[in-house]
Scaffold this motif. Sequence first.
Motif, short mmCIF file in Angstrom:
data_model
loop_
_atom_site.label_atom_id
_atom_site.label_comp_id
_atom_site.label_asym_id
_atom_site.label_seq_id
_atom_site.Cartn_x
_atom_site.Cartn_y
_atom_site.Cartn_z
N VAL A 213 11.75 8.28 9.98
CA VAL A 213 10.93 7.50 9.06
C VAL A 213 9.54 7.35 9.67
O VAL A 213 9.39 6.82 10.78
CB VAL A 213 11.56 6.12 8.78
CG1 VAL A 213 10.66 5.30 7.88
CG2 VAL A 213 12.94 6.29 8.16
N LEU A 214 8.53 7.79 8.93
CA LEU A 214 7.16 7.81 9.45
C LEU A 214 6.42 6.52 9.10
O LEU A 214 6.59 5.98 7.99
CB LEU A 214 6.40 9.00 8.88
CG LEU A 214 7.00 10.38 9.15
CD1 LEU A 214 6.17 11.46 8.47
CD2 LEU A 214 7.10 10.64 10.64
N PRO A 215 5.58 6.02 10.01
CA PRO A 215 4.83 4.79 9.73
C PRO A 215 3.65 5.05 8.81
O PRO A 215 3.18 6.18 8.65
CB PRO A 215 4.34 4.37 11.12
CG PRO A 215 4.18 5.67 11.85
CD PRO A 215 5.30 6.55 11.36
N ALA A 216 3.17 3.97 8.20
CA ALA A 216 2.00 4.06 7.34
C ALA A 216 0.75 4.33 8.17
O ALA A 216 0.64 3.89 9.32
CB ALA A 216 1.82 2.77 6.56
N THR A 217 -0.16 5.07 7.61
CA THR A 217 -1.48 5.25 8.21
C THR A 217 -2.53 4.87 7.17
O THR A 217 -2.30 4.99 5.97
CB THR A 217 -1.72 6.70 8.66
OG1 THR A 217 -1.59 7.58 7.53
CG2 THR A 217 -0.72 7.11 9.72
N THR A 218 -3.66 4.37 7.63
CA THR A 218 -4.75 4.00 6.73
C THR A 218 -6.02 4.66 7.22
O THR A 218 -6.05 5.27 8.30
CB THR A 218 -4.93 2.47 6.68
OG1 THR A 218 -5.24 2.00 8.00
CG2 THR A 218 -3.69 1.78 6.17
N SER A 219 -7.08 4.53 6.45
CA SER A 219 -8.36 5.11 6.87
C SER A 219 -9.47 4.14 6.54
O SER A 219 -9.38 3.35 5.59
CB SER A 219 -8.61 6.46 6.18
OG SER A 219 -8.58 6.31 4.78
N ALA A 220 -10.51 4.16 7.34
CA ALA A 220 -11.67 3.31 7.10
C ALA A 220 -12.42 3.81 5.87
O ALA A 220 -12.34 4.99 5.51
CB ALA A 220 -12.58 3.32 8.31
#
Length: 402
Positions: A213-220
Motif C-alpha cells: 500500500v503506497l502513501p499519499a504524495t502531494t505537490s506544492a
Amino acid sequence: MAITEDASTPSPFAGGGTGNLFCPNFSPPAGSLLVALVGAGNGSATTSISVTDSTGGTWTLAGQAQGASPHFGCAAVYYRYLTTAPGSMNVTASFTNLGGGRYLAVRVLTGVSPTQNSATRGGSVITGASNPTATVNTTASGSYLYGIGVDNGANDTLSAPNGTVTLIDAFQDSGDACAAGSVRTAACTATPGSQAIGVANGAHGGLVAYMEVLPATTSAPIQRTWTTGEVVTDAEMTSNIQGPVNWLLGAPRTVITSTSGLTVASGAVPSLITTWNQAVVDYSNAMWDPNNPGILVNHTAGRYELGLYLHYPYSANAGMYHVGINLNGNGTWNSSGTRIAEDTRTGSVNSALGTSLEITTNQYLNAGDYVAFYTAQTTSGSLTVPGNLFSMQASARWIASS
C-alpha cells in the motif's frame, strides 16, 4: 501523510461451512483505501474468490494464491479507493468450490495514494516444510505491506513469522481443517527492499497473498505566469491566488519530541534516536509514523528546513557531544545514507546547566526521501536526556519548491 488504519475499520469476520461472507457495516471516510484480505479453506476443486460491496463499487484484485489437490483453497487481496465518503456500507466475499472455512478482514486506510500502482503485489503457494510466507521487495518509503495467509490443509495456530510482521487477526476452523490470518508489516517502509509477509503455522505450507500500500504524495502549487492585459476571473483568483496562499499557510511541517526521554551510553559512534513518541505538529505532510518513529518520511517534494535540538544533563566527566541528521540511511551513521548536518562540541564540567546542541540545515527532499536523527556522547557514563519538548525535538518544515 502517514498511512493509518481508520477508526471505521470493521472487525474481521470468519466462519465454517460454505456460502458468502459479509463484514459488519462501516462508514469509511473520503480519500480512504479499502483493502479486503480474504481466505478460503480446503475445497474440492480450484477455489476462487470475488469481492463486492453494498454500494456497487469496483474492486481490483491485487494478488491471489490458489491451492492444488489435495488441498485447494485460496488467499486473495482486493482493494478499492474511495474518492467520496459512501456512508454506511458492507463488503461481501463470494467463493467458488469452497470446501469450508471462510475469512474476511477489511482494513480502512487513510494517508494513501489514490493510485495504487506498486508492482509489489501477488500471491504464492507454499509447499513442503515451510510457512505460508513470501519474501518480496517493497518499492516506496512510507509504504506498508498487507497480506493474508491460509493454512489450507490443517487448523494450525497462526502467528506472525517474525518481528517485522504484525498479526492483525486469525481464525481456526477445526471442522473444516483450515486456518487463516490477516497481517501487515509492523512498521512503514524506511529503505525499500526485501521484506517478509505472511503467517507462521509450524512450517506446514499453505497460501499467501499480499499487496504493498503506497502513501499519499502531494505537490506544492505551481507559480502562475500572467500576461499583460489578461482579464483576471474569479476562477483564476481562486485557483492561482487563494489556493496557493491557503496551501502556504498550512505548508508541510512536523515537530516531534519524546515524553520518555533518551538514554545515551558513552561511545564515539552516533546512534539512531528512536524514542520519539509524540508529534507536537504534524500537518499537511504528516511525515512521522509512530510505527517507525526513528524517521521522518517526506511526501511533498521541495526544500525543507530540518532541525535537531538536544539538551544533555550535567556530567562531572569531561567529554564530547555530537548530533547529526542523515538522509536516506539504513540506521547506521557511519556506513549509510548522506550526512547532511552535524555538530560536535566539548561539554563543560564547570556548569551545572548541562550541554545544549542544536543544528539546522535546509535540504531538498524528493517525495519518498526520509531523514533520521543521531547523537553520541563520550563522558564515560550513560546520560539521560529528559523527555520533554524543551530538552529534545526534531523538526522538518517546507520552505520552497526548489
